[in-house]
Design a protein around this motif. Structure first.
Motif, short mmCIF file in Angstrom:
data_model
loop_
_atom_site.label_atom_id
_atom_site.label_comp_id
_atom_site.label_asym_id
_atom_site.label_seq_id
_atom_site.Cartn_x
_atom_site.Cartn_y
_atom_site.Cartn_z
N PHE A 369 0.66 -1.40 -0.04
CA PHE A 369 0.21 0.00 0.43
C PHE A 369 1.13 0.98 -0.35
N SER A 370 -0.03 2.20 -0.43
CA SER A 370 0.58 4.25 -0.76
C SER A 370 0.82 4.41 1.03
N THR A 371 1.34 5.36 1.52
CA THR A 371 0.37 6.35 2.63
C THR A 371 0.68 7.37 1.84
N GLY A 372 0.14 8.55 2.94
CA GLY A 372 -0.03 10.10 2.00
C GLY A 372 0.98 10.67 3.82
N ASN A 373 1.45 11.85 3.21
CA ASN A 373 2.73 12.94 3.40
C ASN A 373 2.29 13.36 5.78
N LYS A 386 10.45 3.54 10.93
CA LYS A 386 9.40 3.68 11.48
C LYS A 386 8.86 5.40 11.22
N ASN A 387 9.23 5.01 10.62
CA ASN A 387 8.34 6.29 9.78
C ASN A 387 8.62 6.91 8.22
N LEU A 388 7.39 5.95 8.15
CA LEU A 388 6.54 5.70 7.06
C LEU A 388 5.80 6.68 5.47
N SER A 389 5.64 7.89 6.20
CA SER A 389 4.74 8.34 5.37
C SER A 389 4.94 8.56 4.34
N SER A 390 4.68 8.74 3.21
CA SER A 390 4.77 9.16 2.01
C SER A 390 5.49 7.97 1.43
N SER A 391 4.83 7.32 1.02
CA SER A 391 5.48 5.82 0.91
C SER A 391 5.42 4.71 0.82
N VAL A 392 5.56 3.23 -0.07
CA VAL A 392 4.94 2.98 -0.75
C VAL A 392 5.72 1.41 0.43
N ILE A 393 5.12 0.98 1.22
CA ILE A 393 5.06 -0.25 2.26
C ILE A 393 4.63 -1.69 1.90
N ARG A 394 6.21 -2.45 1.79
CA ARG A 394 5.77 -4.37 1.99
C ARG A 394 5.58 -4.71 3.09
N LEU A 395 4.22 -4.88 3.78
CA LEU A 395 3.96 -5.62 5.48
C LEU A 395 4.04 -7.07 4.73
N GLN A 396 5.14 -7.72 5.96
CA GLN A 396 5.17 -8.75 5.90
C GLN A 396 3.99 -9.57 7.16
N VAL A 397 3.51 -10.03 7.02
CA VAL A 397 2.19 -10.90 7.74
C VAL A 397 2.36 -12.14 8.43
N GLN A 398 2.44 -12.09 9.31
CA GLN A 398 2.60 -13.08 10.13
C GLN A 398 1.63 -14.36 11.07
N LYS A 424 10.85 13.88 -0.46
CA LYS A 424 9.72 13.10 0.59
C LYS A 424 9.53 14.39 1.04
N ILE A 425 11.02 15.36 1.60
CA ILE A 425 10.80 16.51 2.25
C ILE A 425 10.07 17.41 1.86
N TRP A 426 10.23 18.18 0.47
CA TRP A 426 9.56 18.89 -0.22
C TRP A 426 8.38 18.28 -0.14
N GLN A 427 7.65 17.15 -0.63
CA GLN A 427 6.18 16.70 -0.64
C GLN A 427 5.72 16.53 0.32
N ASP A 428 6.09 16.14 1.58
CA ASP A 428 5.32 16.49 2.65
C ASP A 428 5.20 18.12 3.46
N LYS A 429 6.39 19.30 2.41
CA LYS A 429 6.02 20.36 3.01
C LYS A 429 4.88 21.24 1.49
N ILE A 430 4.61 20.98 0.88
CA ILE A 430 3.87 21.29 0.29
C ILE A 430 2.27 20.64 -0.09
N LEU A 432 2.01 17.31 -1.21
CA LEU A 432 2.18 16.00 -2.50
C LEU A 432 2.13 15.23 -2.06
N ASP A 433 0.52 14.58 -1.94
CA ASP A 433 0.51 13.33 -0.65
C ASP A 433 1.66 11.64 -2.12
N PHE A 434 2.10 10.68 -1.31
CA PHE A 434 2.33 10.23 -2.34
C PHE A 434 1.35 9.43 -2.86
N GLY A 435 0.79 9.28 -1.54
CA GLY A 435 -0.67 8.00 -1.38
C GLY A 435 -1.74 8.58 -1.68
N SER A 436 -1.78 9.31 -3.01
CA SER A 436 -3.12 9.75 -3.28
C SER A 436 -4.29 8.97 -4.18
#
Length: 731
Positions: A369-373, A386-398, A424-430, A432-436
């Motif tokens: 999944f992707s996350t917002g800013n 541990k701080n994955l805003s504006s990211s694509v994440i792969r969760l491993q599920v057990q 990312k820092i610039w995207q957060d600042k204005i 620009l959600d990576f996870g739109s």
């Protein structure tokens, strides 16, 4: 070709007509396509993949594209039919593609395709309608459409004439923000919730408007249990209401029963602060007996009256009991203890929005999944993720089964890999959600694709997402925090900094920003306002999130039976485009959609206008693809988009293109109305749209933001915010 490959590849070569009128890039692309087919025919035995039935292998790569993907990965022995739509975007890969025999270019453009029915419901429809071909109702077996609304009503209708209502059930009264557009008496609660509220309804007898938050996420059906799982907000308790999860029996509409005989209808948590801060807009994922629900902020940033931080959360529940099984948080304080509930933690954000697209699963214990800013504190990821805003994440599920009657399942989720753009820092600042938009897993490959507010399409390797270029973090923090205009070198992209498979700028801002109240110019000023991406080179300011060509409609991926595959995307302020898949990536030169009747003009999605409420702005196109397995390159790409009206009394159809909108600001003032368009999935020539169909008596409806059309049963089911779902098919 061996039978196990599941497909026969045939091609009649007609060289001169095939190449007539092509550009050099199109010619090269077609030559490569014929090379693919030649190798397929010569090396038929090598084409078959012994581990993946119903697949074809493309030369020049080490992966396989699907012929017929499964309906869902919900349960190991899921009895869903091949045409059932039991989860958002058709499957847990979120491809947005289905197979529909007889639904193709000819059947849509022959004059016999159009509106055949409308389902009237209570409330705006923000969830994608679901479909099952065969359900045993009390009065007999039926093909059924399931519809959920913002007022917490859930319906089952007969999918065939006479389209009768089979049952209805209101879960609870929804949370409602009354009269949010009242500028003469502004209310902080209204203003805060305005920005990210997708459901805007209008009273039938007045101009009174209100925002309703009930069912926003598309439910998911578990056929083996005859059960639909629904996430909703209820108006109770603390300000903002509370978040609930329920299961309904799809045969009767009644609450399903747990092992103890009690109704399966539970609060997610009793914590009033958590409920006030968070909401569920991401559609539900059901995988291996577990329901996953993603959460973001209820009111964009911080709810009024609470000096607390919101985070992105995923909650897991046992599908049989709806008992809590585990949770994951996207943003955490990298030092010190991490509170399990909302707090004054300095790390915030990372909401899971994805324009309502569901979490994606590969069926192997991984969720993508992707996350917002982040809003309070733009930060880079720490080494442990541990701080994955504006990211694509792969969760491993057990997933662990226990003997406890209350908690039969324990689900542990951890970030096994991630990708965070180096800007990312610039995207957060204005903002620009990576996870739109959501994540698409390219079937039977190791790749995924996603697009965000920047209008940049990323192709990532699921086995090595790329993490974050932390070697430049201090330099970037200094440059981006000082950046004021697009002329600042720090705001220009450096493709090498992001360790990804591919990056393509798919969105171009066709509208200008010289006028304060709009994104387009008027009169002679139009020629003086360069379009993006020429803006940075010419000094046009791009330091505001409004200026960028956001993508909110998650891309659609489809593979046709002769071996060609495409990814489709429709950014706002720009045209529908397709990119052909080749050798582990995309050919960067797109095909661009053209419109009826001349097919000489591009088709644009409406822009965002400052004077138009955000709730009806910045959508782009919501796409769904039908592939006809009986015809070579047969199928239809359907798009739900906004259209322009000069005022509510205007009944004429207007294209929201730059030239028409530029003549006067009022030309594109009304964008809350929608339209359904159909395109040839190969050429992207428009085949049909409901606004130019003279027999369509339901053309003036409110657009349902973020909801792709549902293609099933040989028909198209279009959600609206006008308390109805429109049905299109052969008349």
């Amino acid at each position: 070709m061996p039978a196990k490959a599941g497909i026969q590849v045939r091609r009649t070569f007609s060289w001169i007509p095939a190449f007539a009128g092509m550009t050099t890039l199109q010619f090269v692309g077609r030559i490569r396509h014929y090379v693919v087919l030649a190798v397929l025919c010569v090396s038929a035995a090598a084409v078959a993949d012994e581990d993946r039935q119903g697949a074809i292998k493309l030369p020049g790569s080490d992966f396989v594209l699907p012929v017929r993907p499964p309906a869902s990965n919900a349960l190991p022995a899921n009895p869903a039919g091949p045409t059932d739509v039991i989860t958002q975007r058709n499957n847990n890969l979120r491809t947005g593609t289905t197979f529909q025999r007889g639904l193709n270019q000819a059947s849509v453009s022959n004059g016999r395709f159009g509106l055949v029915h409308k389902y009237d419901v209570d409330g705006a429809v923000q969830a994608q309608p679901l479909f099952m071909e065969s359900v045993q109702f009390p009065n007999g077996r039926r093909a059924a459409i399931f519809i959920a609304t913002a007022t917490n009503w859930v319906y089952a209708f007969d999918a065939n004439p006479p389209f009768a209502k089979l049952w209805e059930h209101q879960l609870a009264a929804p949370f409602r923000v009354d009269d949010p557009w009242n500028e003469t008496n502004p209310n902080p609660e209204r203003q805060s919730c305005l920005a990210q509220t997708a459901s805007t309804e209008q009273d039938d007898h007045s101009q009174h408007q209100f925002v309703t938050i009930g069912i926003e996420a598309t439910p998911a059906i578990v056929p083996v249990h005859n059960r639909m799982v629904v996430s909703y907000r209820q108006a109770e308790g603390a300000r903002g209401g509370t978040q609930w999860i329920a299961a309904l029996d799809i045969r009767t509409g009644h609450f399903a029963k747990g092992p103890d005989g009690a109704d399966l209808n539970r609060r997610v948590t009793d914590n009033p602060i958590w409920n006030n801060l968070h909401r569920n807009r991401t559609s539900l994922l059901i995988e291996q007996g577990v329901v996953y629900v993603g959460y973001s902020a209820r009111c964009e940033s911080f709810a009024p009256g609470f000096d607390k931080s919101y985070q992105g959360w995923i909650y897991a529940f046992d599908v049989g009991t709806l008992a809590f099984a585990g949770r994951y948080r996207t943003t955490e304080n990298p030092v010190g203890p991490v509170p399990q509930e909302p707090s004054d933690d300095p790390v915030d954000g990372g909401g899971i929005w994805q324009a309502s697209t569901g979490l994606a699963s590969d069926g192997k214990g991984n969720i993508f999944f992707s996350t917002g800013n982040a809003r309070k504190s733009p930060r880079i990821p720490d080494a442990a993720g541990k701080n994955l805003s504006s990211s694509v994440i792969r969760l491993q599920v057990q997933r662990t089964e226990t003997n406890s009657p209350r908690h039969r399942l324990i689900v542990a989720m951890a970030a096994a890999d991630w990708f965070t753009p180096y800007r990312k820092i610039w995207q957060d600042k204005i903002d620009l959600d990576f996870g739109s938009a959501g994540v698409v897993l390219v079937p039977n490959t190791r790749y995924l694709a996603m697009v965000g507010k920047e209008g940049m399409l990323y192709v990532l390797d699921r086995n090595n997402l790329g993490k974050f270029d932390n070697l430049t973090e201090f330099h970037l923090a200094d440059v981006f925090c000082k950046a004021k205009t697009a002329g600042d070198p720090g705001m220009q992209d450096d493709p090498g900094r992001d360790r990804v498979v591919q990056k393509i700028q798919v969105g171009e801002n066709q509208y200008c920003k010289s006028q304060k109240n709009s994104l387009f110019c008027s009169g002679d000023a139009l020629a003086e306002c360069p379009k993006y991406p020429d803006g940075p080179a010419s000094g046009v300011s791009m330091d505001d999130w409004i200026s960028w060509p956001h993508v909110h409609g998650t891309p659609v991926f489809g593979a046709f039976l002769e071996g060609r595959a495409f990814l489709y995307v429709w950014p706002e302020k720009d045209s529908l485009k397709s990119y052909e898949w080749w050798g582990g990536g995309l050919i960067a030169t797109p095909t661009i959609a053209t419109r009826l009747p001349s097919q000489e003009h591009k088709v644009f999605a409406p822009p965002y206008l400052r004077r138009v409420p955000i709730a009806v702005g910045m959508p782009g196109g919501m796409l769904s693809l039908a592939i006809d397995p009986s015809k070579r390159e047969g199928g239809v790409l359907f798009a739900s988009v906004q259209r322009c009206r000069m005022r509510d009394t205007d009944t004429e159809f207007h294209e929201c293109d730059p030239s028409w909108c530029a003549r006067a600001v009022d030309n594109c003032r009304e964008q809350r109305y929608g339209m359904l368009r159909a395109f040839d999935p190969i050429t992207l020539a428009e085949l049909w749209n409901n606004q130019t169909d003279p027999r369509d008596g339901e053309r003036n409806y409110w657009f349902a933001k973020f909801v792709p059309p549902t293609i099933a049963n040989g028909r198209v089911y279009l959600a609206t915010q006008s308390k109805k779902v429109l049905v299109y098919g052969r008349r």
